[in-house]
Design a protein around this motif. Structure first.
Motif, PDB file in Angstrom:
ATOM      1  N   SER A  98      39.001  36.860  30.298  1.00 14.26           N
ATOM      2  CA  SER A  98      38.985  36.185  31.610  1.00 14.26           C
ATOM      3  C   SER A  98      37.991  35.042  31.619  1.00 14.26           C
ATOM      4  CB  SER A  98      38.635  37.194  32.713  1.00 14.26           C
ATOM      5  OG  SER A  98      39.587  38.226  32.790  1.00 14.26           O
ATOM      6  N   GLU A 148      37.756  38.870  40.546  1.00 12.91           N
ATOM      7  CA  GLU A 148      38.741  39.946  40.541  1.00 12.91           C
ATOM      8  C   GLU A 148      39.118  40.345  41.962  1.00 12.91           C
ATOM      9  OE1 GLU A 148      37.236  43.147  38.225  1.00 12.91           O
ATOM     10  OE2 GLU A 148      38.208  42.429  36.386  1.00 12.91           O
ATOM     11  N   THR A 151      43.005  41.526  41.299  1.00 14.54           N
ATOM     12  CA  THR A 151      43.117  42.335  40.080  1.00 14.54           C
ATOM     13  C   THR A 151      42.276  43.599  40.143  1.00 14.54           C
ATOM     14  OG1 THR A 151      41.368  40.995  39.082  1.00 14.54           O
ATOM     15  CG2 THR A 151      43.646  40.364  38.619  1.00 14.54           C
ATOM     16  N   HIS A 195      44.405  46.542  40.675  1.00 14.18           N
ATOM     17  CA  HIS A 195      45.095  47.025  39.484  1.00 14.18           C
ATOM     18  C   HIS A 195      44.232  48.037  38.739  1.00 14.18           C
ATOM     19  CE1 HIS A 195      47.525  42.993  39.394  1.00 14.18           C
ATOM     20  NE2 HIS A 195      47.813  43.764  40.445  1.00 14.18           N
TER      21      HIS A 195
END
Length: 376
Positions: free
Chosen positions: A19, A203, A208, A211
């Motif tokens: 990332s 995030e 994310t 997730h």
């Protein structure tokens, strides 16, 4: 730790590294912080006078005035430029000179006759650091040359106290030696705080983090992955900076053990990344996180001893800053890099850094778990 937990921490950390690799702004920040920032901070705006531009109007043209002219030389001053009185104001207005020393006609005659002799020093006060320091230098130089000229020889008078100065650790008093390494120490703490918090905020903004909640991972594993991955990035960047910028480019000698220094850096990174995760759980978005960074970074950098000596601060501030990991990191970093200290000297700072890191990690983990639970 169990093997599945270590595997999860490793894989999540690799995800953090990918990332970061896809974030060009953060990559540019890392490169700039450990290259350009280190070099410019070490070489710009020095505390000591360096290559100050000076011009001299010598209307006396006597042995004494020539003696004064020859006393100005590098590295404090550039070679003096001889000008006429009509060139003083245009040269000062154009910024060509920081100092203009005007020696009037009959200066040597007045000095030898014991009459009041005057010289004029014009200073460009917009260059504040040089103007303040240089004025004192010039006054000392002129007075010293006049006294030696009047005595017709260099004085051999033995003072009552013979002060022999020996500069240790930096014999040439080169500020860039300390400026470069001090900047490395400051940037390690600053960048670790920014990277870890930005990763968590990113995030949350991109969704994310949800997730991760449906994956068989724990908050401890998520947090540890962010700690080791961002700490690794900062350690690698600082190691390259010390070897390529500080040692290879600037030729700054390092007195102590680099492995010992980076061990201390790893410990302080454990503390600062944990602190950053805690702040990231408080902030809801990147602008809020940026405001929190201002409130945290400035005191950490200004009051930890990296910018100004802690001894010059109020006792209350010194006591409060003992809970900051950067205070102990600055002490151990300066001791190792500047004075060549070993573990027998810096172990109290190592112990304090470990204790602070564990405390910050547990607090951040509790906050992170509560934040994850509220999102589930």
């Amino acid at each position: 730790m169990p093997a599945p937990m270590l595997s999860n921490i490793y894989r999540l950390g690799v995800k953090e590294l990918w990332s970061l690799w896809r974030d060009p702004i953060m990559l540019v920040l890392i490169v700039f912080t450990f290259t350009v920032s280190v070099y410019t901070s070490a070489n710009s705006t020095p505390e000591t006078l360096h290559n100050a531009a000076i011009a001299i109007v010598d209307e006396d043209e006597s042995p004494l005035s020539l003696r004064i002219v020859s006393a100005f030389y590098p590295p404090q001053f550039v070679p003096p430029r001889m000008i006429s009185p009509q060139e003083v104001d245009p040269g000062m207005d154009a910024g060509d000179f920081t100092f203009v020393l005007h020696i009037p006609h009959g200066f040597q005659r007045d000095v030898l006759a014991g009459r009041g002799a005057e010289v004029q020093l014009n200073t460009d006060a917009t260059r504040m650091s040089q103007a303040f320091t240089g004025s004192g230098y010039i006054q000392q130089i002129v007075n010293g040359e006049v006294n030696e000229f009047v005595n017709r020889m260099r004085t051999n008078t033995v003072p009552q106290v013979d002060l022999a100065i020996r500069a240790r650790f930096n014999p040439t008093l080169n500020r860039s030696w300390f400026g470069a390494l001090a900047q490395i120490i400051n940037q390690i703490a600053m960048l670790s705080i920014i990277l870890t918090g930005a990763a968590l905020i990113r995030e949350r903004e991109h969704g994310t983090i949800e997730h991760l909640l449906v994956m068989p991972v724990t908050p401890f594993e998520i947090m540890m992955s962010k700690v080791w991955s961002m700490a690794l990035v900062v350690l690698l960047a600082s190691a390259l900076s010390i070897n390529l910028v500080v040692q290879a480019l600037m030729h700054v000698p390092i007195a102590g053990s680099l492995p010992l220094f980076f061990t201390g850096a790893a410990l302080v990174l454990f503390s600062t990344t944990s602190m950053d995760i805690f702040l990231a759980t408080i902030a809801r978005n990147m602008p809020q996180f940026g405001m929190l960074m201002i409130l945290v970074l400035l005191p950490l950098q200004m009051l930890s001893g990296g910018s100004t000596p802690r001894e010059s601060m109020p006792q209350l501030v010194q006591d409060v800053m003992l809970v900051a990991p950067t205070t102990h990191f600055v002490k151990l970093g300066q001791a190792i890099l500047f004075r060549g200290a070993g573990l027998d000297v810096v172990w109290p700072e190592f112990a304090a850094t470990i204790a602070i890191g564990v405390a910050f990690f547990l607090i951040a983990l509790a906050r992170f778990r509560s934040t994850i639970s509220s999102m589930a």
